[in-house]
Scaffold this motif. Structure first.
Motif, PDB file in Angstrom:
ATOM      1  N   HIS A 162      27.372  28.811   3.979  1.00 34.48           N
ATOM      2  CA  HIS A 162      26.358  27.824   3.575  1.00 34.48           C
ATOM      3  C   HIS A 162      27.069  26.235   3.686  1.00 34.48           C
ATOM      4  CE1 HIS A 162      24.442  31.256   0.557  1.00 34.48           C
ATOM      5  NE2 HIS A 162      24.745  31.517   2.151  1.00 34.48           N
ATOM      6  N   HIS A 163      28.286  26.203   3.527  1.00 32.09           N
ATOM      7  CA  HIS A 163      28.980  24.914   3.522  1.00 32.09           C
ATOM      8  C   HIS A 163      29.217  24.553   4.951  1.00 32.09           C
ATOM      9  CE1 HIS A 163      32.529  22.023   3.866  1.00 32.09           C
ATOM     10  NE2 HIS A 163      31.817  21.697   2.509  1.00 32.09           N
ATOM     11  N   ALA A 164      29.423  25.570   6.125  1.00 35.88           N
ATOM     12  CA  ALA A 164      29.564  25.274   7.360  1.00 35.88           C
ATOM     13  C   ALA A 164      28.286  24.897   8.031  1.00 35.88           C
ATOM     14  CB  ALA A 164      30.099  26.454   8.109  1.00 35.88           C
ATOM     15  N   ILE A 165      27.001  25.543   7.634  1.00 34.84           N
ATOM     16  CA  ILE A 165      25.752  25.137   8.331  1.00 34.84           C
ATOM     17  C   ILE A 165      25.062  23.647   7.751  1.00 34.84           C
ATOM     18  CG2 ILE A 165      25.071  27.608   8.751  1.00 34.84           C
ATOM     19  CD1 ILE A 165      23.296  27.500   6.181  1.00 34.84           C
ATOM     20  N   VAL A 166      25.378  23.553   6.536  1.00 36.42           N
ATOM     21  CA  VAL A 166      25.035  22.102   5.936  1.00 36.42           C
ATOM     22  C   VAL A 166      25.844  20.961   6.591  1.00 36.42           C
ATOM     23  CG1 VAL A 166      24.642  20.621   3.975  1.00 36.42           C
ATOM     24  CG2 VAL A 166      23.853  23.053   3.883  1.00 36.42           C
ATOM     25  N   LEU A 167      27.007  21.375   6.617  1.00 29.66           N
ATOM     26  CA  LEU A 167      28.303  20.298   7.214  1.00 29.66           C
ATOM     27  C   LEU A 167      27.636  20.189   8.900  1.00 29.66           C
ATOM     28  CD1 LEU A 167      30.438  18.406   6.774  1.00 29.66           C
ATOM     29  CD2 LEU A 167      32.058  20.241   7.355  1.00 29.66           C
ATOM     30  N   THR A 168      27.719  21.131   9.469  1.00 27.54           N
ATOM     31  CA  THR A 168      27.258  21.060  10.738  1.00 27.54           C
ATOM     32  C   THR A 168      25.822  20.231  11.210  1.00 27.54           C
ATOM     33  OG1 THR A 168      28.418  23.271  11.413  1.00 27.54           O
ATOM     34  CG2 THR A 168      26.837  22.491  13.030  1.00 27.54           C
ATOM     35  N   LEU A 169      24.866  20.396  10.244  1.00 27.40           N
ATOM     36  CA  LEU A 169      23.490  19.839  10.391  1.00 27.40           C
ATOM     37  C   LEU A 169      23.897  18.109  10.045  1.00 27.40           C
ATOM     38  CD1 LEU A 169      21.207  22.176   8.558  1.00 27.40           C
ATOM     39  CD2 LEU A 169      21.153  21.865  10.992  1.00 27.40           C
ATOM     40  N   LEU A 170      24.647  17.970   8.849  1.00 27.42           N
ATOM     41  CA  LEU A 170      24.841  16.525   8.557  1.00 27.42           C
ATOM     42  C   LEU A 170      25.532  15.710   9.598  1.00 27.42           C
ATOM     43  CD1 LEU A 170      25.572  17.221   4.956  1.00 27.42           C
ATOM     44  CD2 LEU A 170      23.791  15.591   5.545  1.00 27.42           C
ATOM     45  N   VAL A 209      26.352  17.256  24.824  1.00 26.34           N
ATOM     46  CA  VAL A 209      27.692  17.644  24.098  1.00 26.34           C
ATOM     47  C   VAL A 209      27.910  16.700  22.907  1.00 26.34           C
ATOM     48  CG1 VAL A 209      30.384  17.625  24.641  1.00 26.34           C
ATOM     49  CG2 VAL A 209      28.423  18.082  26.432  1.00 26.34           C
ATOM     50  N   ILE A 210      28.469  17.123  21.650  1.00 24.98           N
ATOM     51  CA  ILE A 210      28.431  16.471  20.302  1.00 24.98           C
ATOM     52  C   ILE A 210      29.702  16.738  19.963  1.00 24.98           C
ATOM     53  CG2 ILE A 210      27.625  16.402  17.936  1.00 24.98           C
ATOM     54  CD1 ILE A 210      25.107  17.440  18.893  1.00 24.98           C
ATOM     55  N   PRO A 211      30.556  15.649  19.772  1.00 25.90           N
ATOM     56  CA  PRO A 211      31.823  15.485  19.105  1.00 25.90           C
ATOM     57  C   PRO A 211      32.132  16.345  17.974  1.00 25.90           C
ATOM     58  CG  PRO A 211      31.460  13.450  19.838  1.00 25.90           C
ATOM     59  CD  PRO A 211      30.048  14.063  19.914  1.00 25.90           C
ATOM     60  N   VAL A 212      33.310  17.133  17.699  1.00 23.59           N
ATOM     61  CA  VAL A 212      33.463  17.841  16.312  1.00 23.59           C
ATOM     62  C   VAL A 212      34.683  16.825  15.793  1.00 23.59           C
ATOM     63  CG1 VAL A 212      34.402  19.783  15.105  1.00 23.59           C
ATOM     64  CG2 VAL A 212      32.565  20.041  17.011  1.00 23.59           C
ATOM     65  N   ASP A 213      34.659  16.175  14.389  1.00 24.24           N
ATOM     66  CA  ASP A 213      35.741  15.657  14.073  1.00 24.24           C
ATOM     67  C   ASP A 213      36.724  16.579  13.200  1.00 24.24           C
ATOM     68  OD1 ASP A 213      34.197  16.131  11.703  1.00 24.24           O
ATOM     69  OD2 ASP A 213      34.277  14.097  11.082  1.00 24.24           O
ATOM     70  N   ASP A 214      37.684  16.005  12.645  1.00 28.49           N
ATOM     71  CA  ASP A 214      38.499  16.882  11.790  1.00 28.49           C
ATOM     72  C   ASP A 214      37.898  17.502  10.714  1.00 28.49           C
ATOM     73  OD1 ASP A 214      38.503  14.790  10.559  1.00 28.49           O
ATOM     74  OD2 ASP A 214      40.715  14.554  10.484  1.00 28.49           O
ATOM     75  N   GLU A 215      36.853  17.028   9.939  1.00 31.48           N
ATOM     76  CA  GLU A 215      36.140  17.317   8.897  1.00 31.48           C
ATOM     77  C   GLU A 215      35.249  18.728   9.174  1.00 31.48           C
ATOM     78  OE1 GLU A 215      33.891  15.684   4.893  1.00 31.48           O
ATOM     79  OE2 GLU A 215      33.480  14.709   6.761  1.00 31.48           O
ATOM     80  N   LEU A 216      34.575  18.529  10.303  1.00 30.18           N
ATOM     81  CA  LEU A 216      33.549  19.708  10.760  1.00 30.18           C
ATOM     82  C   LEU A 216      34.534  20.656  11.157  1.00 30.18           C
ATOM     83  CD1 LEU A 216      30.954  20.921  11.074  1.00 30.18           C
ATOM     84  CD2 LEU A 216      30.709  19.583  13.245  1.00 30.18           C
ATOM     85  N   ARG A 217      35.689  20.613  12.022  1.00 31.73           N
ATOM     86  CA  ARG A 217      36.514  21.504  12.631  1.00 31.73           C
ATOM     87  C   ARG A 217      36.908  22.367  11.415  1.00 31.73           C
ATOM     88  NH1 ARG A 217      40.141  18.485  14.894  1.00 31.73           N
ATOM     89  NH2 ARG A 217      41.573  18.376  13.322  1.00 31.73           N
ATOM     90  N   CYS A 218      37.557  21.684  10.258  1.00 26.26           N
ATOM     91  CA  CYS A 218      37.901  22.536   9.129  1.00 26.26           C
ATOM     92  C   CYS A 218      36.841  23.427   8.600  1.00 26.26           C
ATOM     93  CB  CYS A 218      38.603  21.385   7.872  1.00 26.26           C
ATOM     94  SG  CYS A 218      39.871  20.616   8.427  1.00 26.26           S
ATOM     95  N   GLY A 219      35.631  22.837   8.420  1.00 32.22           N
ATOM     96  CA  GLY A 219      34.633  23.573   7.736  1.00 32.22           C
ATOM     97  C   GLY A 219      34.338  24.835   8.770  1.00 32.22           C
TER      98      GLY A 219
END
Length: 343
Positions: free
Chosen positions: A138-146, A216-226
């Motif tokens: 749940h955390h990963a999907i909400v974080l990805t959407l945000l 192509v959307i970048p992934v920052d370190d916060e999203l990478r951790c999630g």
């Protein structure tokens, strides 16, 4: 995408479109709603001695203008989207030469996304909301959407091959399957191709990706951790496509559905006091709200509408080519420098 080839001239384009919707499995209620809008549009064109196949963008503008006195802005936007999808489909199957609503929609996007009646949530408060979500999926999907602004259907259509993470330690996952991600660092690829009811990467899809262009959307370190936290517990899946997000509930290991995502988001939004039945899009926090949040906050931070529209997949070919060819400087650097953080 067409289920059949049109005749040289389609006698009733609306009937043709509705028949194809039925063959693609769209619900009767959905078809009825589309028919009401399209028949009204057709009648308006007839009053101007114009047919759908020969209408121009000025005809579409005039129709929308005629609706504004009796319908709410959100309903007018919904009607415009219905007609835009109709034209998109009819041009893809070769029944029409062009989509006159496309230009109108590009202009409408800005006003729709800046709807002043939407709930105003700042980054810190959204961080508190995210902090309440402990389940890794749940955390990963909400974080990805945000963090990406993608639509819920696009999120559900992501496969493991669409994600590239540079850090080691994720044995068992093929995160190198997309050549479009080569040299991009940590990033996601959101393809415009997946369509409901059609086979894509070895699996029949339940959702369509609605973006105009692949992105192509970048992934920052916060999203990478999630994402790494989720992948560490992700169940095995029977799907040959290796979906990125799969269910941890009764349909264990199956591709996550848009309905499930909406259910999760609603549950957490209700706990936060951000969802009331019948309140509508202006007040309720839903997966689509996160797309609005992304657009508003990243646009305000960067001052660069072009980059934000590229990330949303909303730009035309010539613009997207510019960002694609100079992605590292114009997209990744801008994104990494300005994307908000919640941790």
């Amino acid at each position: 995408m067409a289920s059949r080839s049109p005749d040289a001239e389609v006698s009733d384009p609306v009937d043709y479109y509705l028949e194809d919707m039925e063959m693609h499995g769209r619900a009767e209620r959905t078809r009825d709603a589309y028919e009401r809008v399209l028949r009204g549009f057709d009648e308006f064109l007839e009053s101007r001695s114009t047919e759908p196949g020969s209408a121009g963008h000025r005809d579409c503008l005039a129709w929308l203008h005629s609706l504004r006195g009796e319908l709410s802005p959100s309903t007018v936007a919904t009607y415009a989207t219905t007609v835009n999808r109709f034209y998109d489909y009819m041009t893809q199957v070769g029944a029409f030469e062009e989509n006159p609503m496309a230009l109108v929609m590009e202009e409408m996007d800005e006003s729709i996304e800046k709807d002043p009646e939407r709930r105003d949530v700042d980054v810190a408060t959204m961080g508190e909301f995210l902090g309440r979500i402990s389940h890794p999926l749940h955390h990963a999907i909400v974080l990805t959407l945000l963090k990406t602004g993608m639509r819920v259907g696009e999120l559900c259509n992501l496969d493991c091959r669409d994600l590239r993470l540079s850090e080691p330690g994720l044995a068992g996952y093929d995160l190198d399957g997309r050549p479009q991600l080569d040299g991009r660092g940590d990033a996601m690829y959101v393809d415009s191709a997946p369509a409901r009811g059609e086979r894509y990467n070895g699996e029949i899809r339940e959702e369509s990706n609605k973006r105009k262009r692949s992105t192509v959307i970048p992934v920052d370190d916060e999203l990478r951790c999630g994402l790494r936290r989720w992948l560490a517990i992700r169940p095995d899946t029977p799907s040959p496509a290796e979906p990125l997000f799969v269910s941890t509930a009764g349909d264990w290991g199956q591709r996550l559905t848009a309905r499930a995502v909406r259910h999760y988001v609603r549950k957490y939004a209700e706990e936060m006091g951000w969802y009331e039945p019948g309140a509508g899009a202006g007040e309720n926090v839903t997966p689509h709200y996160f797309r609005h949040f992304f657009t508003t906050h990243l646009r305000d931070r960067t001052g660069d509408r072009g980059v934000v529209k590229y990330l949303r997949g909303d730009v035309a070919s010539d613009v997207i080519d510019t960002y694609t060819h100079n992605w590292g400087d114009q997209v990744r650097e801008t994104y990494v420098e300005h994307i908000y953080r919640f941790d």
